[in-house]
Design a protein around this motif. Structure first.
Motif, short mmCIF file in Angstrom:
data_model
loop_
_atom_site.label_atom_id
_atom_site.label_comp_id
_atom_site.label_asym_id
_atom_site.label_seq_id
_atom_site.Cartn_x
_atom_site.Cartn_y
_atom_site.Cartn_z
N ASP A 112 0.82 -1.21 0.00
CA ASP A 112 0.00 0.00 0.00
C ASP A 112 0.86 1.26 0.00
N TYR A 113 2.16 1.10 0.33
CA TYR A 113 3.06 2.26 0.43
C TYR A 113 4.43 1.85 -0.08
N LEU A 114 5.00 2.67 -0.96
CA LEU A 114 6.34 2.42 -1.49
C LEU A 114 7.11 3.73 -1.49
N ASN A 115 8.30 3.71 -0.90
CA ASN A 115 9.15 4.89 -0.83
C ASN A 115 10.51 4.55 -1.44
N LEU A 116 10.79 5.09 -2.62
CA LEU A 116 12.08 4.91 -3.28
C LEU A 116 12.75 6.27 -3.50
N LYS A 117 12.56 7.16 -2.55
CA LYS A 117 13.15 8.49 -2.62
C LYS A 117 14.67 8.41 -2.77
N GLY A 118 15.20 9.20 -3.70
CA GLY A 118 16.65 9.27 -3.85
C GLY A 118 17.27 8.10 -4.58
N ALA A 119 16.48 7.34 -5.35
CA ALA A 119 17.04 6.21 -6.08
C ALA A 119 17.98 6.67 -7.18
N ARG A 120 17.69 7.81 -7.81
CA ARG A 120 18.52 8.37 -8.88
C ARG A 120 18.75 7.34 -9.98
N ILE A 121 17.69 7.03 -10.69
CA ILE A 121 17.67 5.93 -11.63
C ILE A 121 17.32 6.45 -13.02
N THR A 122 17.65 5.67 -14.06
CA THR A 122 17.31 6.11 -15.41
C THR A 122 15.80 6.03 -15.62
N LEU A 123 15.34 6.68 -16.66
CA LEU A 123 13.91 6.70 -16.96
C LEU A 123 13.39 5.29 -17.22
N GLU A 124 14.12 4.52 -18.01
CA GLU A 124 13.67 3.17 -18.35
C GLU A 124 13.66 2.27 -17.12
N GLU A 125 14.72 2.33 -16.31
CA GLU A 125 14.78 1.50 -15.11
C GLU A 125 13.71 1.90 -14.09
N GLY A 126 13.50 3.22 -13.96
CA GLY A 126 12.48 3.69 -13.03
C GLY A 126 11.10 3.21 -13.42
N CYS A 127 10.78 3.31 -14.69
CA CYS A 127 9.47 2.85 -15.16
C CYS A 127 9.34 1.34 -15.03
N GLU A 128 10.45 0.62 -15.17
CA GLU A 128 10.42 -0.84 -14.97
C GLU A 128 10.02 -1.17 -13.53
N LEU A 129 10.60 -0.47 -12.57
CA LEU A 129 10.25 -0.72 -11.17
C LEU A 129 8.80 -0.37 -10.88
N LEU A 130 8.35 0.79 -11.37
CA LEU A 130 6.97 1.21 -11.13
C LEU A 130 5.98 0.28 -11.83
N ASN A 131 6.34 -0.18 -13.01
CA ASN A 131 5.47 -1.11 -13.73
C ASN A 131 5.34 -2.45 -13.02
N SER A 132 6.32 -2.78 -12.19
CA SER A 132 6.26 -4.04 -11.44
C SER A 132 5.06 -4.08 -10.50
N LEU A 133 4.62 -2.90 -10.08
CA LEU A 133 3.50 -2.82 -9.15
C LEU A 133 2.17 -3.13 -9.82
N SER A 134 2.17 -3.15 -11.15
CA SER A 134 0.92 -3.39 -11.87
C SER A 134 1.03 -4.54 -12.87
N SER A 135 2.11 -5.31 -12.80
CA SER A 135 2.37 -6.30 -13.84
C SER A 135 1.43 -7.49 -13.79
N LEU A 136 0.81 -7.76 -12.64
CA LEU A 136 -0.07 -8.93 -12.54
C LEU A 136 -1.44 -8.68 -13.18
N THR A 137 -1.95 -7.48 -13.02
CA THR A 137 -3.30 -7.19 -13.53
C THR A 137 -3.33 -5.99 -14.48
N ASN A 138 -2.14 -5.42 -14.75
CA ASN A 138 -2.02 -4.20 -15.54
C ASN A 138 -2.66 -2.99 -14.85
N ARG A 139 -2.94 -3.15 -13.55
CA ARG A 139 -3.42 -2.05 -12.72
C ARG A 139 -2.76 -2.14 -11.36
N SER A 140 -2.55 -1.00 -10.75
CA SER A 140 -2.03 -0.97 -9.38
C SER A 140 -2.97 -0.18 -8.50
#
Length: 439
Positions: free
Chosen positions: A161-189
């Motif tokens: 219900d809560y995710l904090n990745l403050k200060g990860a300093r990640i590329t756009l593609e890698e960042g979207c990969e991590l965020l997409n992981s939260l919705s990969s099972l149903t395509n919704r988060s």
């Protein structure tokens, strides 16, 4: 005559389990393990799931023996009682070389794998300040860490219900990969709170990325979103309006001088979002973005602003002036602004009247923090207006800059002002005012 009666037990022996668990709650791991050796009842209390729902593990870059033992203990107990865990915080403190980062990655892989097997209660995960753009993160180690974290987020996506990745300093593609992981099972988060402040590397124009917009469109129940202004666009505001307006309460937006912030965002997009999300409050945090023309592109009157923080980090420009911001921009939020923080190097510009007028115009302003060149008389005028109920401030924290080495006279005047309004300060205010030489 011998006394055959049973020895009298301590009152601790009769302490109800709920009270015993409450006592154990305040003990660290070492004291809990020692207490568990006292008796069977205390040992059972030690294994109560309610004691192990929250855990913070700190990886120290340069550990002492005591810190190493503390870390090993926290890690061991996390694995032993991981099935009860609901809130996990990982801290990376002063990482200093590649071998340490490699060790961190290996330990995290094992820890996340263990939690994946045994835990079905985790609702909160915080891993702050990874700074994955630092050179000590070699490409292979970095890629493996992101892969492991993405896999874990995917498996936990239905319960987090809560995710904090403050200060990860990640590329756009890698960042979207991590965020997409939260919705990969149903395509919704349906996660409700995300902190992605400084999540992307510096200088990225995230607002123009179709990949980022596609990723954010998968979140359907956001309540609190913390991020950078370089993510803001009309497209993102429309996505939030369409997907999360029924739940959205807070946007925390950081704008840093090193992040792109020259995009044009429509006031209509903000107005449409605010209309569909009536509970929405927006908090702005500006770091060294001080020029009026920059702020004017960002601080649109349609935004339901609750809090503004302007920090200059001693920014000094002889052509810069703060007055238009105080007189033209900030008064637009008179009906909703509750918290104002100003840290300014206004050594060439006295702002007493403009600041006081702004405070009096903001009818809901409760919190004021100012570090700036001000006259001491400003405090007397402010407190007099507060005493007359012309403002409703409950917190006043002021650092009055002075260009003089000796501020004895200013301190004496502040003491006189305090005595004059002592009845008000002691009964109604969180009050702290000092002088601060800037030489």
């Amino acid at each position: 005559m011998e006394d055959d009666s049973e020895p009298k037990q301590s009152s601790w022996a009769y302490l109800p389990d709920v009270c015993l668990r409450h006592v154990f709650h305040w003990l660290d791991d070492r004291d809990r393990s020692r207490a568990a050796l006292v008796c069977k009842k205390w040992s059972c209390a030690m294994h109560s799931g309610s004691l192990w729902r929250c855990r913070t593990i700190t990886f120290y870059g340069q550990p002492s023996r005591a810190r190493t033992l503390e870390f090993q203990s926290a890690l061991w107990y996390t694995k032993k009682f991981g099935k009860y865990l609901k809130h996990l915080e990982i801290k990376l403190s002063n990482p200093y070389n590649t071998p340490f980062i490699k060790k961190f990655q290996v330990i995290m892989r094992g820890l996340l794998s263990h939690l994946d097997r045994c835990n079905s209660h985790l609702v909160s995960l915080s891993i702050k300040y990874l700074e994955l753009d630092c050179l000590i993160w070699k490409n292979v180690v970095r890629a493996q860490f992101i892969k492991n974290l993405a896999a874990f987020l995917k498996r936990m996506s239905n319960q987090l219900d809560y995710l904090n990745l403050k200060g990860a300093r990640i590329t756009l593609e890698e960042g979207c990969e991590l965020l997409n992981s939260l919705s990969s099972l149903t395509n919704r988060s349906f996660i409700s709170e995300i902190n992605i402040e400084d999540f992307f590397s510096l200088h990225l124009s995230v607002y123009s990325s179709a990949l980022f917009h596609q990723t954010m469109s998968k979140f359907h129940r956001l309540t609190i979103l913390t991020f950078n202004y370089n993510c803001i666009s009309d497209e993102l505001l429309d996505i939030l309006r369409e997907r999360s307006s029924h739940s959205l309460c807070t946007l925390n937006i950081k704008c840093h001088i090193h992040d792109p912030h020259g995009q044009v965002v429509s006031g209509m997009s903000w107005a449409n979002l605010a209309k569909r999300a009536p509970k929405l409050n927006v908090n702005f945090f500006f770091e060294r973005v001080m020029k009026h023309d920059h702020l004017a592109r960002i601080l649109l009157e349609e935004i339901p602003v609750r809090s503004i923080s302007l920090r200059s980090c001693y920014f000094s420009d002889p052509d810069w002036t703060m007055r238009p911001t105080l007189t033209n921009l900030l008064p637009a939020y008179w009906h909703g602004l509750q918290k104002l923080t100003l840290e300014l190097n206004n050594d060439h510009e006295l702002l007493d009247n403009e600041l006081l007028q702004l405070i009096l115009s903001c009818k809901r302003l409760l919190f004021l923090k100012v570090w700036a060149f001000l006259s001491v008389s400003f405090m007397e005028r402010l407190l007099q207006n507060r005493a007359e109920r012309k403002c409703i401030l409950t917190t006043i924290k002021v650092r009055i800059y002075t260009a003089q080495d000796d501020s004895t006279e200013e301190e004496r005047l502040l003491a006189d002002i305090y005595r004059k309004f002592k009845y008000l300060i002691d009964s109604e205010l969180n009050y702290f005012v000092i002088t601060y030489p800037m030489v």
